[in-house]
Write a protein that holds these residues in place. Sequence first.
Motif, PDB file in Angstrom:
ATOM      1  N   GLY A 103       0.825  -1.198   0.000  1.00 33.61           N
ATOM      2  CA  GLY A 103       0.000   0.000   0.000  1.00 33.61           C
ATOM      3  C   GLY A 103       0.862   1.250   0.000  1.00 33.61           C
ATOM      4  O   GLY A 103       2.097   1.175  -0.028  1.00 33.61           O
ATOM      5  N   GLN A 104       0.231   2.405   0.067  1.00 34.57           N
ATOM      6  CA  GLN A 104       0.954   3.684  -0.021  1.00 34.57           C
ATOM      7  C   GLN A 104       1.998   3.845   1.078  1.00 34.57           C
ATOM      8  O   GLN A 104       3.047   4.428   0.853  1.00 34.57           O
ATOM      9  N   GLN A 127       2.393  -0.814   3.791  1.00 27.65           N
ATOM     10  CA  GLN A 127       1.654  -1.874   4.481  1.00 27.65           C
ATOM     11  C   GLN A 127       1.111  -2.895   3.480  1.00 27.65           C
ATOM     12  O   GLN A 127       1.000  -2.606   2.294  1.00 27.65           O
ATOM     13  N   SER A 187      -1.396  -4.965   1.215  1.00 23.35           N
ATOM     14  CA  SER A 187      -2.656  -4.635   0.542  1.00 23.35           C
ATOM     15  C   SER A 187      -3.395  -5.933   0.256  1.00 23.35           C
ATOM     16  O   SER A 187      -2.785  -6.927  -0.126  1.00 23.35           O
TER      17      SER A 187
END
Length: 104
Positions: A12-13, A16, A18
Amino acid sequence: MSAHPRLLPWPGQAGQPSYLVTDDSNSYLSQLADEMEEVQLDTGGELLDHADKMFENPKVNPLEFRFLSARLRDARRVAESRGGRLAALQDNDAEPDKRATNRT
């Protein structure tokens, strides 16, 4: 909706994990994840073959080792994702057997 989220092959951004939750294993995002996993596994395999040569070469710099490490983490994420999906399939396959046993 699927009871088992799929770990996607990209973070994720904020770095983390996803996840994708869907019943449609042929959705655009599922197919994109499948293709990305295939690329990551191929790259991981090639890098493992190349890693021995890197360790023997004193001219290899830390950036090259960081790149190697990051790509191998990608391949590990794919393995974790596929392992989780296999476990979910085995759980789903076992449930009907349990219900059938409880009826008798």
